[in-house]
Scaffold this motif. Structure first.
Motif, PDB file in Angstrom:
ATOM      1  N   UNK A   1      -7.583  21.567  52.498  1.00 50.12           N
ATOM      2  CA  UNK A   1      -8.300  22.058  53.682  1.00 50.12           C
ATOM      3  C   UNK A   1      -7.807  23.457  54.048  1.00 50.12           C
ATOM      4  N   UNK A   2      -6.490  23.640  54.031  1.00 45.81           N
ATOM      5  CA  UNK A   2      -5.912  24.957  54.333  1.00 45.81           C
ATOM      6  C   UNK A   2      -6.383  26.003  53.323  1.00 45.81           C
ATOM      7  N   UNK A   3      -6.330  25.653  52.044  1.00 45.76           N
ATOM      8  CA  UNK A   3      -6.694  26.596  50.987  1.00 45.76           C
ATOM      9  C   UNK A   3      -8.160  27.000  51.054  1.00 45.76           C
ATOM     10  N   UNK A   4      -9.001  26.130  51.572  1.00 48.20           N
ATOM     11  CA  UNK A   4     -10.431  26.429  51.677  1.00 48.20           C
ATOM     12  C   UNK A   4     -10.839  26.884  53.078  1.00 48.20           C
ATOM     13  N   UNK A   5      -9.834  27.094  53.938  1.00 48.45           N
ATOM     14  CA  UNK A   5     -10.069  27.558  55.312  1.00 48.45           C
ATOM     15  C   UNK A   5     -11.037  26.648  56.064  1.00 48.45           C
ATOM     16  N   UNK A   6     -10.774  25.341  55.936  1.00 50.18           N
ATOM     17  CA  UNK A   6     -11.544  24.341  56.669  1.00 50.18           C
ATOM     18  C   UNK A   6     -10.543  23.394  57.320  1.00 50.18           C
ATOM     19  N   UNK A   7     -10.979  22.227  57.734  1.00 50.82           N
ATOM     20  CA  UNK A   7     -10.084  21.249  58.353  1.00 50.82           C
ATOM     21  C   UNK A   7     -10.032  19.976  57.520  1.00 50.82           C
ATOM     22  N   UNK A   8      -8.948  19.203  57.645  1.00 50.23           N
ATOM     23  CA  UNK A   8      -8.920  17.911  56.960  1.00 50.23           C
ATOM     24  C   UNK A   8     -10.090  17.018  57.393  1.00 50.23           C
TER      25      UNK A   8
ATOM     26  N   UNK B   1      -7.768  10.337  43.200  1.00 53.51           N
ATOM     27  CA  UNK B   1      -7.624  10.263  44.651  1.00 53.51           C
ATOM     28  C   UNK B   1      -6.848  11.449  45.185  1.00 53.51           C
ATOM     29  N   UNK B   2      -7.012  11.660  46.479  1.00 54.04           N
ATOM     30  CA  UNK B   2      -6.292  12.721  47.169  1.00 54.04           C
ATOM     31  C   UNK B   2      -5.341  12.057  48.150  1.00 54.04           C
ATOM     32  N   UNK B   3      -4.054  12.426  48.088  1.00 55.56           N
ATOM     33  CA  UNK B   3      -3.148  11.898  49.112  1.00 55.56           C
ATOM     34  C   UNK B   3      -3.233  12.809  50.341  1.00 55.56           C
ATOM     35  N   UNK B   4      -2.617  12.404  51.431  1.00 55.85           N
ATOM     36  CA  UNK B   4      -2.759  13.147  52.686  1.00 55.85           C
ATOM     37  C   UNK B   4      -2.173  14.552  52.590  1.00 55.85           C
ATOM     38  N   UNK B   5      -1.105  14.737  51.827  1.00 59.10           N
ATOM     39  CA  UNK B   5      -0.533  16.067  51.657  1.00 59.10           C
ATOM     40  C   UNK B   5      -1.497  16.978  50.894  1.00 59.10           C
TER      41      UNK B   5
ATOM     42  N   UNK C   1     -10.926  19.155  39.388  1.00 54.74           N
ATOM     43  CA  UNK C   1     -12.226  18.711  38.881  1.00 54.74           C
ATOM     44  C   UNK C   1     -12.348  17.191  38.979  1.00 54.74           C
ATOM     45  N   UNK C   2     -11.274  16.496  38.630  1.00 56.09           N
ATOM     46  CA  UNK C   2     -11.276  15.028  38.731  1.00 56.09           C
ATOM     47  C   UNK C   2     -11.393  14.567  40.176  1.00 56.09           C
ATOM     48  N   UNK C   3     -10.775  15.296  41.089  1.00 59.46           N
ATOM     49  CA  UNK C   3     -10.907  14.954  42.521  1.00 59.46           C
ATOM     50  C   UNK C   3     -12.365  15.097  42.937  1.00 59.46           C
ATOM     51  N   UNK C   4     -12.996  16.197  42.530  1.00 61.55           N
ATOM     52  CA  UNK C   4     -14.382  16.444  42.922  1.00 61.55           C
ATOM     53  C   UNK C   4     -15.364  15.450  42.319  1.00 61.55           C
TER      54      UNK C   4
ATOM     55  N   UNK D   1     -13.012   8.233  49.750  1.00 63.06           N
ATOM     56  CA  UNK D   1     -12.722   9.041  48.567  1.00 63.06           C
ATOM     57  C   UNK D   1     -13.979   9.777  48.103  1.00 63.06           C
ATOM     58  N   UNK D   2     -15.125   9.098  48.162  1.00 60.21           N
ATOM     59  CA  UNK D   2     -16.394   9.727  47.777  1.00 60.21           C
ATOM     60  C   UNK D   2     -16.732  10.881  48.724  1.00 60.21           C
ATOM     61  N   UNK D   3     -16.495  10.682  50.023  1.00 61.87           N
ATOM     62  CA  UNK D   3     -16.763  11.741  51.003  1.00 61.87           C
ATOM     63  C   UNK D   3     -15.885  12.956  50.730  1.00 61.87           C
ATOM     64  N   UNK D   4     -14.605  12.719  50.467  1.00 64.36           N
ATOM     65  CA  UNK D   4     -13.686  13.825  50.212  1.00 64.36           C
ATOM     66  C   UNK D   4     -14.123  14.575  48.952  1.00 64.36           C
ATOM     67  N   UNK D   5     -14.474  13.846  47.905  1.00 68.17           N
ATOM     68  CA  UNK D   5     -14.895  14.484  46.656  1.00 68.17           C
ATOM     69  C   UNK D   5     -16.106  15.387  46.883  1.00 68.17           C
ATOM     70  N   UNK D   6     -17.125  14.860  47.532  1.00 67.11           N
ATOM     71  CA  UNK D   6     -18.351  15.638  47.767  1.00 67.11           C
ATOM     72  C   UNK D   6     -18.100  16.805  48.718  1.00 67.11           C
ATOM     73  N   UNK D   7     -17.354  16.561  49.778  1.00 66.59           N
ATOM     74  CA  UNK D   7     -17.086  17.622  50.753  1.00 66.59           C
ATOM     75  C   UNK D   7     -16.210  18.723  50.171  1.00 66.59           C
TER      76      UNK D   7
END
Length: 196
Positions: free
Chosen positions: A70-77, A60-64, A52-55, A14-20
């Motif tokens: 990732x799509x919205x930011x033109x990156x990958x999951x 938390x972020x669910x898989x959906x 903002x809370x996710x960041x 969760x920390x990695x996802x927030x920072x990334x």
């Protein structure tokens, strides 16, 4: 009486996802409102305050959501999940794996089995050998030629630096392979392809 808590607490992933997520959003010049609009256009709803809370790691972020972000930011999951160099391992991954193995696992390139890790590192050793061979050939060719006029040519010292880095990588790979398979033979620079 002990208070009952539902679910597991947020972990390192969760920390990695927030920072990334924050890094990807900021590097693309997108503010929270714009990201929220992009997510909505992709079929999910996440408000700017929820983003903002996710960041900050408070939500938390669910898989959906992960896939949509990732799509919205033109990156990958995977880019949102992978820890930065020196970061803690993802949730559930025991210690002992090197960061490259963790990244490759999260990208679907390797499984955490000894056989697959040996296969992965053996493939990487072959790639490394190819680079070593190529840099050695370029350096040898440099010694016997005059640079073509009007063309930019990689300086010999740059090639020598790249060769040294590939040799260091090959030494690391050989060491890692011996950790994984102590009965295996160490990889030498000339053994894989029989060059020189």
């Amino acid at each position: 009486m002990e208070e009952r808590k539902r679910g597991n607490p947020a972990g390192p992933t969760n920390e990695h996802v927030a920072a990334n997520l924050r890094r990807a959003r900021q590097s693309s010049g997108v503010d929270l409102r714009e990201l929220s609009a992009r997510v909505a256009a992709a079929g999910r709803k996440i408000s700017p305050s929820a983003l903002s809370k996710i960041e900050t790691g408070d939500r938390r972020v669910d898989v959906d959501d992960l896939a949509t972000l990732a799509y919205a930011l033109e990156t990958t999951p995977a880019a949102l999940l992978i820890p930065r160099e020196g970061g803690t391992a993802p949730t559930g991954v025991p210690p002992g794996f090197v960061p490259e193995e963790v990244r490759s696992w999260m990208q679907g390139k390797v499984k955490f089995t000894t056989d697959d890790l040996v296969r992965y590192w053996t493939d990487e050793a072959h790639i490394c050998q190819g680079y070593i061979f190529r840099f050695k050939e370029l350096i040898r060719g440099r010694e016997s030629m005059t640079p073509p006029s009007g063309r930019w040519v990689t300086p010999t010292d740059v090639l020598e630096d790249r060769l040294a880095r590939q040799r260091e990588r090959l030494a690391f790979i050989s060491h890692r392979l011996l950790e994984l398979d102590p009965m295996g033979a160490p990889i030498e620079e000339t053994e894989i392809h029989g060059w020189e």
